[in-house]
Structure formats: structure tokens, C-alpha cells
Design a protein around this motif. Structure first.
Motif, PDB file in Angstrom:
ATOM      1  N   MET A 272     -93.212  10.972  43.277  1.00 11.80           N
ATOM      2  CA  MET A 272     -93.571  12.289  43.800  1.00 11.80           C
ATOM      3  C   MET A 272     -94.442  13.087  42.833  1.00 11.80           C
ATOM      4  SD  MET A 272     -90.375  13.809  45.997  1.00 11.80           S
ATOM      5  CE  MET A 272     -88.938  13.141  45.175  1.00 11.80           C
ATOM      6  N   LEU A 273     -94.474  12.669  41.567  1.00  8.53           N
ATOM      7  CA  LEU A 273     -95.323  13.340  40.583  1.00  8.53           C
ATOM      8  C   LEU A 273     -96.794  12.943  40.711  1.00  8.53           C
ATOM      9  CD1 LEU A 273     -93.212  13.229  37.286  1.00  8.53           C
ATOM     10  CD2 LEU A 273     -93.949  15.283  38.531  1.00  8.53           C
ATOM     11  N   ARG A 274     -97.036  11.815  41.349  1.00  9.80           N
ATOM     12  CA  ARG A 274     -98.413  11.329  41.469  1.00  9.80           C
ATOM     13  C   ARG A 274     -99.240  12.279  42.326  1.00  9.80           C
ATOM     14  NH1 ARG A 274     -98.323   5.290  43.490  1.00  9.80           N
ATOM     15  NH2 ARG A 274    -100.559   5.770  43.491  1.00  9.80           N
ATOM     16  N   GLU A 275    -100.536  12.306  42.049  1.00 12.38           N
ATOM     17  CA  GLU A 275    -101.435  13.166  42.820  1.00 12.38           C
ATOM     18  C   GLU A 275    -101.480  12.748  44.286  1.00 12.38           C
ATOM     19  OE1 GLU A 275    -106.128  14.513  42.733  1.00 12.38           O
ATOM     20  OE2 GLU A 275    -105.149  13.870  40.870  1.00 12.38           O
ATOM     21  N   GLU A 276    -101.409  11.436  44.541  1.00 15.28           N
ATOM     22  CA  GLU A 276    -101.387  10.926  45.912  1.00 15.28           C
ATOM     23  C   GLU A 276    -100.247   9.925  46.047  1.00 15.28           C
ATOM     24  OE1 GLU A 276    -103.016  11.773  48.567  1.00 15.28           O
ATOM     25  OE2 GLU A 276    -104.284  13.272  47.568  1.00 15.28           O
ATOM     26  N   PRO A 277     -99.010  10.398  46.201  1.00 18.40           N
ATOM     27  CA  PRO A 277     -97.898   9.459  46.361  1.00 18.40           C
ATOM     28  C   PRO A 277     -98.001   8.717  47.691  1.00 18.40           C
ATOM     29  CG  PRO A 277     -97.170  11.701  46.768  1.00 18.40           C
ATOM     30  CD  PRO A 277     -98.583  11.794  46.261  1.00 18.40           C
ATOM     31  N   ARG A 278     -97.399   7.548  47.745  1.00 17.59           N
ATOM     32  CA  ARG A 278     -97.437   6.769  48.988  1.00 17.59           C
ATOM     33  C   ARG A 278     -96.731   7.526  50.101  1.00 17.59           C
ATOM     34  NH1 ARG A 278     -96.339   0.487  47.233  1.00 17.59           N
ATOM     35  NH2 ARG A 278     -97.344   0.605  45.197  1.00 17.59           N
ATOM     36  N   LYS A 279     -97.355   7.561  51.265  1.00 13.83           N
ATOM     37  CA  LYS A 279     -96.751   8.276  52.397  1.00 13.83           C
ATOM     38  C   LYS A 279     -95.525   7.548  52.927  1.00 13.83           C
ATOM     39  CE  LYS A 279    -101.005  10.557  53.864  1.00 13.83           C
ATOM     40  NZ  LYS A 279    -102.017  10.698  54.941  1.00 13.83           N
ATOM     41  N   HIS A 280     -95.553   6.212  52.850  1.00 11.98           N
ATOM     42  CA  HIS A 280     -94.411   5.413  53.305  1.00 11.98           C
ATOM     43  C   HIS A 280     -94.167   4.307  52.285  1.00 11.98           C
ATOM     44  CE1 HIS A 280     -94.279   7.365  57.240  1.00 11.98           C
ATOM     45  NE2 HIS A 280     -95.606   7.324  57.213  1.00 11.98           N
ATOM     46  N   PHE A 281     -92.906   4.112  51.930  1.00 14.73           N
ATOM     47  CA  PHE A 281     -92.589   3.139  50.885  1.00 14.73           C
ATOM     48  C   PHE A 281     -91.200   2.560  51.119  1.00 14.73           C
ATOM     49  CE2 PHE A 281     -91.047   7.253  49.401  1.00 14.73           C
ATOM     50  CZ  PHE A 281     -89.757   6.954  48.970  1.00 14.73           C
ATOM     51  N   ILE A 282     -90.903   1.495  50.402  1.00 14.84           N
ATOM     52  CA  ILE A 282     -89.542   0.972  50.333  1.00 14.84           C
ATOM     53  C   ILE A 282     -89.141   0.910  48.863  1.00 14.84           C
ATOM     54  CG2 ILE A 282     -89.666  -0.324  52.482  1.00 14.84           C
ATOM     55  CD1 ILE A 282     -90.134  -2.845  50.871  1.00 14.84           C
ATOM     56  N   ILE A 283     -87.840   0.948  48.610  1.00 13.78           N
ATOM     57  CA  ILE A 283     -87.338   0.906  47.240  1.00 13.78           C
ATOM     58  C   ILE A 283     -86.147  -0.045  47.195  1.00 13.78           C
ATOM     59  CG2 ILE A 283     -85.756   2.872  47.535  1.00 13.78           C
ATOM     60  CD1 ILE A 283     -87.834   2.461  44.388  1.00 13.78           C
ATOM     61  N   GLY A 284     -86.079  -0.830  46.140  1.00  8.15           N
ATOM     62  CA  GLY A 284     -84.930  -1.709  45.960  1.00  8.15           C
ATOM     63  C   GLY A 284     -85.220  -3.179  46.124  1.00  8.15           C
ATOM     64  N   ILE A 285     -86.374  -3.507  46.714  1.00  9.15           N
ATOM     65  CA  ILE A 285     -86.813  -4.896  46.791  1.00  9.15           C
ATOM     66  C   ILE A 285     -88.296  -4.933  46.419  1.00  9.15           C
ATOM     67  CG2 ILE A 285     -85.151  -5.506  48.605  1.00  9.15           C
ATOM     68  CD1 ILE A 285     -87.512  -5.502  50.586  1.00  9.15           C
ATOM     69  N   HIS A 286     -88.807  -6.133  46.152  1.00  9.57           N
ATOM     70  CA  HIS A 286     -90.230  -6.281  45.847  1.00  9.57           C
ATOM     71  C   HIS A 286     -90.941  -6.821  47.082  1.00  9.57           C
ATOM     72  CE1 HIS A 286     -93.967  -7.062  43.892  1.00  9.57           C
ATOM     73  NE2 HIS A 286     -93.879  -8.364  44.071  1.00  9.57           N
ATOM     74  N   ASP A 287     -91.808  -5.995  47.653  1.00  9.45           N
ATOM     75  CA  ASP A 287     -92.579  -6.385  48.836  1.00  9.45           C
ATOM     76  C   ASP A 287     -93.922  -6.957  48.378  1.00  9.45           C
ATOM     77  OD1 ASP A 287     -93.938  -6.655  51.193  1.00  9.45           O
ATOM     78  OD2 ASP A 287     -94.092  -4.509  51.619  1.00  9.45           O
ATOM     79  N   ASP A 288     -94.002  -8.304  48.336  1.00 10.22           N
ATOM     80  CA  ASP A 288     -95.252  -8.948  47.916  1.00 10.22           C
ATOM     81  C   ASP A 288     -96.085  -9.385  49.115  1.00 10.22           C
ATOM     82  OD1 ASP A 288     -93.614 -10.929  48.803  1.00 10.22           O
ATOM     83  OD2 ASP A 288     -93.806 -12.229  47.046  1.00 10.22           O
ATOM     84  N   VAL A 289     -95.732  -8.878  50.302  1.00  5.45           N
ATOM     85  CA  VAL A 289     -96.491  -9.208  51.510  1.00  5.45           C
ATOM     86  C   VAL A 289     -97.355  -8.020  51.932  1.00  5.45           C
ATOM     87  CG1 VAL A 289     -96.352  -9.930  53.920  1.00  5.45           C
ATOM     88  CG2 VAL A 289     -94.713 -10.831  52.248  1.00  5.45           C
TER      89      VAL A 289
END
Length: 499
Positions: free
Chosen positions: A384-401
Motif C-alpha cells: 500500500m506504500l507503493r505509488e501504484e499498488p496492485r489493484k488485485h493481488f493474492i497473498i500466501g502462495i507464489h503465482d508463477d502463472v
């Protein structure tokens, strides 16, 4: 009067309240809600009465659809009834849920929220099931901990009688339903203070009876259906105030305050997470730590998800907020966003009333009991500190797709000062879990310590690896996440093959 404490898991805590406030309990077992029905059946079989001195009738049907049908019919006779379910079991109740809500019939369903079978079946917890029934007309009330599961179960039963809207009270499957915590139990006097017998009598007077005939369950044509469907609006408009009133009465009786939306963190927070369920406890613990470091962060915990009160939400949200991350414990493929995220965006857009809207981003976490830790919470605040945070994200797994996952530092941990943390590795059915349940209950009930027990096992249960996570200390704590590697003060391995 001196406080009394007990060690209990979420299922038993909720079942105690439901049994005390029901005359008929229709059940069909489904993990992880099964123990609630088992407890209720055992208590009725042993002659334990409800609040009014009668023994609830517990009936096990051949499916969850049968249980819902039994409830619907029972409620039409003016009886007080409840059920316990989860996952696909809840979905089988949907047709009856629409009818129960449409007929404005008070009832409470208690749900140990669990994943729905999609690409595969899972017995573990998230909010997929309760989000699938949000259009039925049931009020949705979320609990975050074992203490809350007990307390909000009572608030749900009290609210439904006054609002006439049926309630679905839910808490996280396994994480809350099977977690053993030290809580302050409700007394008979506490329950009596919340339940108005005149509202019970009003429910009975609405029963179908040849003594006072009425018509219900008709077929309606285009000339009347639309008008009749809109006639329920006033009931939903006043429901949030009714729930808050019940919460206020509960606070006056027990000293434990609740609100439709509970905020924790800096009064001038600029970054706020909005979520519900046990993950909100993890977020709050992280917020306490980060706030002490001077960071302007907060967490807004949603209790009453339906009917959603925009007024109460905005009242609880700090006016200083600049970025909001809404976390959903479910996935709705193809949607513009998950359910809670969409509600928050709509609420802000319709009624913010200030110069500039806060930026809102949405994230998914914790599907099928995937671990949600303070490190992940901090990763979200960092995003949330980033100038342009991702609008949609997941947390807790690594999405390499599709590259939607956030990076976070897994080494970040909260300093659990004053706590003893223990890990026990065992094999399903070797007695390790049972022994540890007894141990943590003894520590919690026979010493001044506060204590928590959580037990990890997979769907094979017997014959698979089990890990018991025990915490205890001299002060109250909330830690609905696993003891991490290197954090345990004591480690036991009960199978040589694991070492």
C-alpha cells in the motif's frame, strides 16, 4: 463477581448457545461442523434442558436438504430451531433459505465456513460457502475467535427474533471451529438478559394454525410479485441497528463490547485493511506491533456483512485513510472483484462525502486454510506504500502463472513475549493430539495461564502426520496462525521416522 474461564473450541462454544436457545435442532454431519451436532445430540440425550426448561429435539436427517426442509417446516409451527453445516451442505439448503428469508422467519444457521469443491474437494476453511448464499436474504454475521463465536452466536439468536430476518452466523472452519482457547463462558443469566420472551411469543403467534388461519407460500404472478418482493425493504433497513442494539445489551451484561465494524490501529491511519474472520485477529496483532513503531496503519474488522450498513462502515473508518486493502477469503472467478471488495468500493463511491476517495485494492488470502501470517499482513501494508499498488493481488502462495501474488518477508515475526510455544509431531491416531488437548485444557483451567491449542492434520486424518501447536502465557493473546520454524520453545517428535 470473580471471572470464570473455560478451555473450549469454537464448535462446542457455539453449540452450547444454540442448544440453550432451540427447541428443534435438525442436523446432518459435515466436516468441520459435525461436532456441533454431536454435542447437541449428546446434551439432549442426557436430558440437558434449554433456556425454557424443555429438552431440545435433535433429529438427524438423510441430507442437508432434509435438515433445511425440517427446519422450514418446524419454524412454520412457531418452534425455535437451528442447524449446523458447512460447504456443500450449506449449498443444499439454498432453496429453503430463500423461502425462510422471504417469509421473514427467525432462525439461526451456524456455519463452520469451509471451501467448496471446485477443481478438487477440500475439507478445510475459507468463506466460499457463506459467500455463495449472500443473495438468499439471510443476515451474515462473522466471528473471528472462539470467544467471539460464542458471544456472536447469542447476539445472532437475539437479533433474529427482533429483526425477523434469518441469520447465518459463521466462523472459520478448523481455524476457529477446532481451536481450543481460554474464554469467559456465558452464564444462564447472560443468555436470559439477551432473549426477550415477548419476541418468542410473537414468533409463535405467527405460526400456521387452524386457530388463526393465514395464507403463506403462494404462487404470485407479474401483477404482484415485484411489489411483494420489495415489501421486505424496511426489515433489512432496520436490521443493522437491531444487531447493534443487541451488541450494546450484550456489552452491558458481560463487559465485552462489539460493533458491526470494529476498528483497531492508529486514529490517523493512512493504510487500512478491511476483512473478516480469524485473519482479522492476525491483522490486528500485526497492526499493534506496527503502530508501536509509529506506522499509520489500521484494520477494520467486519462483523455484520449482510445487511451491509454503509453508515456504520464509514463511521468506523478513519477519515485520514488514503489506501484501503480489502481482503476476501474466497475466489469468485470472472467477477470484477470478490464480494467484500465490491461492497467496500460501492460504499465509498456512494457516500464518502469528502474531497477525494481513498484508493481501494483487493486481495485474496487463506483459501482452504492456507496459512495467513503477520509477515503477509506486513507485506500488504508495504504494498500500500507503493505509488501504484496492485489493484488485485493474492497473498500466501507464489503465482508463477498470472503473477498476481505479492512478495513478503517470511522472516518477519511478532515477538511473542511472555509466551511458551510448543510443537508436537505425531502420527494420526497415535494419541498425540488427544494428549495435547488434555494438556492445554489442564494448563488453561488449572493454572492462571491463558492458553491456546491448534492441531494440524490432513483429510486422511488417521495414519497421517499431525502437528500440535500449543501456546500459553500469563497474559491474554490472540494468535490464529501456526508457530513458525525456529519460534518454538519446545519441540517433541513422537515418531522416529519424522526425525
Amino acid at each position: 463477581m470473580e471471572r470464570q474461564w473455560i478451555m473450549i473450541d469454537g464448535n462446542e462454544a457455539v453449540a452450547k448457545v444454540a442448544h440453550a436457545l432451540s427447541e428443534v435442532i435438525a442436523i446432518y454431519p459435515i466436516t468441520p461442523s459435525t461436532p456441533m451436532g454431536e454435542f447437541a445430540d449428546t446434551w439432549s440425550a442426557s436430558g440437558q434442558p434449554n433456556l425454557w426448561g424443555t429438552i431440545p429435539l435433535v433429529v438427524e436427517m438423510q441430507s442437508e436438504g432434509g435438515a433445511a426442509g425440517t427446519l422450514h417446516g418446524t419454524l412454520q409451527t412457531g418452534a425455535l430451531a437451528t442447524t449446523f453445516t458447512a460447504s456443500q451442505g450449506l449449498l443444499l439448503m439454498i432453496p429453503n433459505m430463500y423461502k425462510i428469508a422471504g417469509e421473514l422467519t427467525p432462525v439461526v444457521f451456524h456455519v463452520a465456513a469451509r471451501s467448496l469443491a471446485a477443481q478438487g474437494l477440500s475439507i478445510f476453511g475459507d468463506h466460499s460457502d457463506v459467500m455463495a448464499v449472500r443473495s438468499t436474504g439471510f443476515a451474515l454475521l462473522a466471528s473471528n475467535s472462539v470467544q467471539e463465536a460464542q458471544d456472536l452466536a447469542l447476539i445472532a439468536h437475539a437479533s433474529t427474533l427482533q429483526a425477523r430476518i434469518p441469520f447465518l452466523h459463521f466462523f472459520d472452519g478448523f481455524r476457529t471451529s477446532h481451536e481450543i482457547d481460554k474464554i469467559e463462558p456465558l452464564t444462564h443469566e447472560d443468555i436470559r438478559a439477551l432473549i426477550d420472551d415477548s419476541l418468542v411469543q410473537a414468533h409463535r403467534q405467527r405460526a400456521l394454525s387452524p386457530e388463526h388461519p393465514c395464507i403463506r407460500g403462494t404462487a404470485q404472478n407479474p401483477d404482484t410479485y415485484f411489489q411483494a418482493r420489495e415489501s421486505v425493504n424496511s426489515f433489512y433497513q432496520v436490521c443493522p441497528a437491531i444487531v447493534q442494539q443487541a451488541m450494546d445489551t450484550f456489552a452491558a451484561q458481560t463487559g465485552r463490547p462489539y460493533h458491526l465494524f470494529d476498528y483497531a490501529g492508529a486514529a490517523d491511519a493512512e493504510r487500512v485493511i478491511v476483512m473478516m474472520g480469524s485473519g482479522a485477529e492476525t491483522a490486528q496483532a500485526t497492526v499493534d506491533y506496527l503502530s508501536a513503531q509509529g506506522e499509520k496503519v489500521g484494520v477494520l474488522n467486519v462483523h455484520l456483512f449482510r445487511p451491509f450498513s454503509v453508515h456504520h462502515f464509514l463511521q468506523a473508518l478513519p477519515a485520514t485513510v488514503k489506501t484501503i486493502a480489502v481482503l476476501d477469503r474466497t475466489k469468485e472467478p470472472g467477477s470484477a472483484g470478490e464480494p467484500l471488495y465490491l461492497d467496500i468500493v460501492a460504499a465509498l463511491q456512494e457516500d464518502w462525502g469528502r474531497a477525494s476517495l481513498p484508493r481501494v485494492i483487493g486481495g485474496r488470502y487463506g483459501l482452504s486454510s492456507k496459512e495467513f501470517t503477520p509477515a503477509m499482513v506486513k507485506g500488504i501494508y508495504d504494498e500500500m506504500l507503493r505509488e501504484e499498488p496492485r489493484k488485485h493481488f493474492i497473498i500466501g502462495i507464489h503465482d508463477d502463472v498470472t503473477s498476481t501474488s505479492l512478495d513478503y518477508d517470511p522472516a518477519f515475526v511478532l515477538a511473542e513475549t511472555g509466551l511458551v510455544q510448543c510443537l508436537f509431531w505425531g502420527l494420526g491416531s497415535d494419541g498425540t493430539v488427544g494428549a495435547n488437548k488434555n494438556s492445554i485444557k489442564i494448563i488453561g483451567e488449572e493454572t492462571p495461564n491463558f492458553a491456546q491449542g491448534y492441531f494440524v492434520y490432513d483429510s486422511k486424518k488417521s495414519g497421517s502426520v499431525t502437528i500440535s501447536h500449543l501456546r500459553f502465557g500469563s497474559h491474554p493473546f490472540s494468535a490464529p496462525y501456526l508457530i513458525g520454524a525456529g519460534q518454538a520453545d519446545f519441540v517433541a517428535c513422537h515418531q522416529f521416522a519424522f526425525s
